[in-house]
Motif scaffolding. Sequence first.
Motif, short mmCIF file in Angstrom:
data_model
loop_
_atom_site.label_atom_id
_atom_site.label_comp_id
_atom_site.label_asym_id
_atom_site.label_seq_id
_atom_site.Cartn_x
_atom_site.Cartn_y
_atom_site.Cartn_z
N UNK A 220 19.05 -0.71 3.82
CA UNK A 220 19.18 0.70 4.14
C UNK A 220 18.07 1.57 3.58
N UNK A 221 16.88 1.00 3.39
CA UNK A 221 15.75 1.74 2.81
C UNK A 221 14.64 1.86 3.86
N UNK A 222 14.14 3.08 4.02
CA UNK A 222 13.04 3.32 4.97
C UNK A 222 11.71 3.18 4.25
N UNK A 223 10.75 2.58 4.94
CA UNK A 223 9.40 2.48 4.38
C UNK A 223 8.74 3.85 4.37
N UNK A 224 7.93 4.08 3.37
CA UNK A 224 7.24 5.37 3.21
C UNK A 224 6.39 5.70 4.43
N UNK A 225 6.35 6.94 4.82
CA UNK A 225 5.52 7.36 5.93
C UNK A 225 4.04 7.06 5.63
N UNK A 226 3.35 6.53 6.62
CA UNK A 226 1.95 6.18 6.45
C UNK A 226 1.72 4.96 5.59
N UNK A 227 2.72 4.08 5.52
CA UNK A 227 2.63 2.91 4.64
C UNK A 227 1.74 1.80 5.21
N UNK A 228 1.55 1.75 6.54
CA UNK A 228 0.75 0.69 7.17
C UNK A 228 -0.72 1.11 7.14
N UNK A 229 -1.53 0.34 6.42
CA UNK A 229 -2.95 0.64 6.28
C UNK A 229 -3.76 -0.40 7.04
N UNK A 230 -4.48 0.06 8.07
CA UNK A 230 -5.27 -0.84 8.90
C UNK A 230 -6.69 -0.93 8.37
N UNK A 231 -7.03 -2.10 7.84
CA UNK A 231 -8.31 -2.29 7.17
C UNK A 231 -9.43 -2.64 8.14
N UNK A 232 -10.66 -2.18 7.87
CA UNK A 232 -11.82 -2.64 8.64
C UNK A 232 -12.08 -4.12 8.34
#
Length: 349
Positions: A220-232
């Motif tokens: 029941x926990x939501x991941x933080x907004x903007x948690x997915x970081x797309x790396x070069x």
Amino acid sequence: MKTEEKQSEERIRIKDIAQQIGVSTATVSNVIHGKTKKISQRTVEKVQKTLEESGYIPNMAAVLLAQNSSKIICVVLSNDKKYNHQMLRDPFVAALLNGLSKYLNQYGYFLMLKEEKEIEKIVQYASMWNMAGLILIGYCEMDYDSLRNKMRIPFLVIDGYSKETKRYSDLGIDNEDGGYQVGNYLLDMGHTRVMFLSDNDLSGDHERYMGMKRAFTERGISLQEGHFKLLPMDREERHAYFHGLKKEIGRFSAAFCASDVYAIEFMNYCIDEGIQVPKELSIIGFDDVPTAECVRPRLTTVRQDVEERARMAVKMLDELIAHKGQAKKEILPVSLVIRESVMERKESK
């Protein structure tokens, strides 16, 4: 030049062997190439003994190509720009090749290694060398299907993520469960604000992310907004990206990196910038490459058994070559390895 001519004159020829024991040159050639069905066992043994005593060294390329199967297994790596044209430098690939070499040797095969961007060219190589089979790494399902339509040689793919494997075998790992183990472990350690770092949102990396997300969802926990970081994909560009990410790091207590390579890079960057790992930011990787245990703090990660993958790959391909089994998909388990890069944290949800 004279030395080379002298060596050529002294080299034992098939004609010399044939004259010595009173058989035709065709008979000697057939024994060398393993075509002995129409030759008496006595003659075969006589030719073999004379070859051994004379120190005759055959042209192995010609011998292999003349047989029904060359016993050559070609490991083909994608040379696409998405891998930065450096797949051989990847620790996982290097470890896998080491294992494949070991087990192919045990099964009596010869290892050939080829980097190739255009999968259509593989058909030419396979025919040219009369290959017994192929192991392919780094392509997509469309490529594998295209290759299967153009040749009959058995092949196996590593991490093909194929929906169907009726015509070739696919050996993968349980990426989703690995991510799920990571998610549950981080939550058990009190980390609810977690970033995910990857250079893509496809195939294995996507499955690793979805596994972590499932663990969070179940609690029941939501991941933080903007948690997915797309790396070069370029290393220098990644370092610049980390620098831009520095101001955001305080929003998170942990980082799950889709590979150990990225985890170690990110950890080194954080330490260089004065960010304490794991006191200020816990970091966890995936693969368990040898370096993971050498860095400080030692990296907590998800282990995939590369040695077992190599063994299974050769076994599955050998079964296809020998017609002992049908093409199939195998998924090997992974396991969490807890070391020092994750610290327990008490925080409100």
